[in-house]
Write a protein that holds these residues in place. Sequence first.
Motif: not given
Length: 210
Positions: A147, A205-209
């Motif tokens: 990630r 990580y490209k899809e951080k929340t």
Amino acid sequence: MNKQKRLEIFQRLAEAIPEPETELNYSTPFELLIAVILSAQATDKGVNIATDKLFPVANTPEAIYALGEEGLKEYIKTIGLFNTKGANIIKTCKMLIELHNSQVPDNRKDLEALPGVGRKTANVVLNTAFGHPTMAVDTHIFRVSNRTKLAPGKNVLEVEQKLLKNVPKEYIIPAHHLLILHGRYTCTARKPRCGACCIYDLCEYKEKTA
């Protein structure tokens, strides 16, 4: 990911996790070996419940071997795959007694020759019990390494080799537990807790929340 960013990641993780240690309960290399064998596809909490009852009764190769498979299973039957693990532990105890003077070997070759001990288990024992610069890549470390892009790889061996190459030398011993604990409590599997992450701005990580 460059060298400076990797150093900053481990500096922050070390600050956030000042005591990076295994959550398995143990007091000797042998107890750690047994706990790690039991921990395959099981939680540390579940293993501790079993070993907290087992170790006061039997915590040496001779004592566990004397229990026999059936006796040992009474203590570990709450753990997944307990039949196979029990058989392997009894065989391992026999080998330790006969070949290693009842001592846990501190080298990979002899450790991996023990029943129930694969590369990951050997790496845990070498790192945690003997302070060797090894990296046991479990699901948490595999996830965090990919990630963050700290050490991306398609399989655990590839991730292990990249971590050994890329982790700053001063963090090579604690890195194993720093990454496990970060993965277990912050960079969790289903939904990473990015808002509580100490390396949020360094992670790739490209899809951080939120």
